[in-house]
Design an enzyme around this catalytic site. Structure first.
Site, mmCIF file in Angstrom:
data_model
loop_
_atom_site.group_PDB
_atom_site.id
_atom_site.type_symbol
_atom_site.label_atom_id
_atom_site.label_comp_id
_atom_site.label_asym_id
_atom_site.label_seq_id
_atom_site.Cartn_x
_atom_site.Cartn_y
_atom_site.Cartn_z
ATOM 1 C CG ASP A 219 -2.286 0.682 0.886
ATOM 2 O OD1 ASP A 219 -2.247 1.898 0.587
ATOM 3 O OD2 ASP A 219 -3.343 0.041 0.925
ATOM 4 C CG HIS A 241 -1.156 1.297 -3.353
ATOM 5 N ND1 HIS A 241 -2.381 1.188 -2.715
ATOM 6 C CD2 HIS A 241 -0.951 0.096 -3.967
ATOM 7 C CE1 HIS A 241 -2.887 -0.021 -2.922
ATOM 8 N NE2 HIS A 241 -2.034 -0.698 -3.681
#
Length: 380
Positions: A219, A241
């Site tokens: 993430d 991410h």
């Protein structure tokens, strides 16, 4: 004669008074000892170490946590430390299994030093919780490390392995520096593995510096949800991410200002540079700089800026309640997979302004035809 006798008697009385009365005792004032003299260096280990450390934390100037095994459903509670306390992790710190929200570790205080000794690890053994759903369902997973209400403090050389879900939560902190942090969640790179394993989530904090971080996760490497005067520099972010602002909106504090993200690499990640604000929320994002950022192996978006997030997903309809102003991208360069998109910008009308882009070069992916309200200095 009588007068002379009186004078003689007075003289003798005065002399006796002088010799009869002892001198006043001097006040016994003991200088306050230095902190390192007032408290001791305490070492805690094993399955009782977490409880003992939590109970004795205010009696120790230095707390050494040596191979502590934190019981299931228990926080290694180092909140409310005395000013100037040092915490040292040694060996492998482990955590028992239980479905709960955590945190596994929590630290607060002023002028606190938290550091890892050479070779020390905090092992979350996240595979016991991983189910590919993160904090969006499935098993309830504990967050790892709360750095809440830490003031004028440092966290350094901490090596975290396999966090169940989010790693560092930085909230309500002022003048906190994190340096040499490693987050290694590569074991979670499977379909049913780690998810929502953000490395650094920053909220409602001022003067946060994160330097020299190495992050392998699934993430955001960094997510700034609110706060001011935040710097991230010299980082390596892989597998996640990217370096993100947001999502901004929908919280008690929805303002981000004066953020510098620089001299960092983002590799093998879904996104590179990302800013996202919440659909129909209010707040602000201003004076954010991304400088000298290198992208490689980006699969979805090299640069993505959206004002349309709702419940964690884009709606495709931007709103203007969280304007993005004074945004600088300087020297953001790199490559995106052919199936990805180089740059995607979705702004509401008039809600993105005073942007400066210089030396931005992202290639390899597609050129988006769906960008909206792109400031003149940027290109999509």
């Amino acid at each position: 004669m009588i007068a002379g006798s009186k004078l003689l008697m007075l003289g003798l009385f005065g002399a006796l008074a002088v010799h009869a009365l002892p001198e006043p005792a001097k006040a016994q004032v003991t200088a306050a000892p230095k902190l390192e003299e007032r408290a001791t260096s305490c070492t805690f280990s094993g399955s009782a170490g977490a409880s003992s450390a939590s109970k004795s934390k205010t009696a120790c100037a230095t707390i050494v946590l040596s191979a502590v095994a934190v019981p299931s459903g228990t926080t290694l509670d180092l909140t409310g430390l005395n000013d100037g306390t040092t915490v040292i992790f040694e060996g492998e710190t482990t955590f028992g299994y239980k479905e709960w929200s955590g945190p596994l570790v929590s630290v607060s205080g002023t002028d606190i030093t938290v550091k890892g000794a050479s070779g020390a690890t905090l092992n979350g053994d996240g595979s016991r919780w991983w189910d590919g759903k993160g904090s969006n369902g499935g098993k309830t997973k504990p967050k790892f490390f709360y750095a809440h209400k830490m003031f004028s403090s440092t966290i350094s050389d901490i090596h975290i392995v396999n966090s169940p879900v989010q790693v560092f939560s930085i909230n309500g902190a002022t003048d906190l520096t994190l340096s040499g942090i490693t987050v290694d969640n590569r074991d979670g790179d499977t379909d049913e593995g780690g998810h929502n394993t953000d490395a650094f989530d920053v909220g409602s904090s001022t003067g946060i510096t994160i330097t020299g971080a190495t992050v392998y996760n699934q993430d955001d490497c960094l997510a700034v949800n609110s706060g001011t005067d935040i710097t991230f520099t010299g980082g390596l972010c892989s597998g996640g991410h990217g370096l993100s602002i947001g999502s901004v909106g929908g919280r008690s504090n929805n303002d981000v200002a004066n953020v510098i993200i620089e001299n960092s690499q983002i590799q093998d990640s879904t996104n590179g540079v990302r800013i996202k604000t919440v659909y129909e929320a209010t707040g602000s994002v201003k004076n954010v700089t991304y400088k000298d950022i290198t992208l490689s192996g980006i699969t979805k978006y090299g640069i993505v800026i959206e004002q349309d997030y709702e419940n964690g997903s884009p709606t495709g309809t931007p709103t203007d309640g969280v304007p993005i102003t004074d945004l600088t991208l300087d020297g953001v360069k790199g490559t995106v997979a052919s199936s990805g998109t180089n740059v995607y910008i979705l702004c509401a009308e008039g809600a993105c302004s005073d942007w400066t882009w210089d030396g931005v070069s992202v290639s390899g992916g597609k050129t988006s035809s769906a960008c909206e309200n792109v400031p003149s200095s940027a290109s999509c």
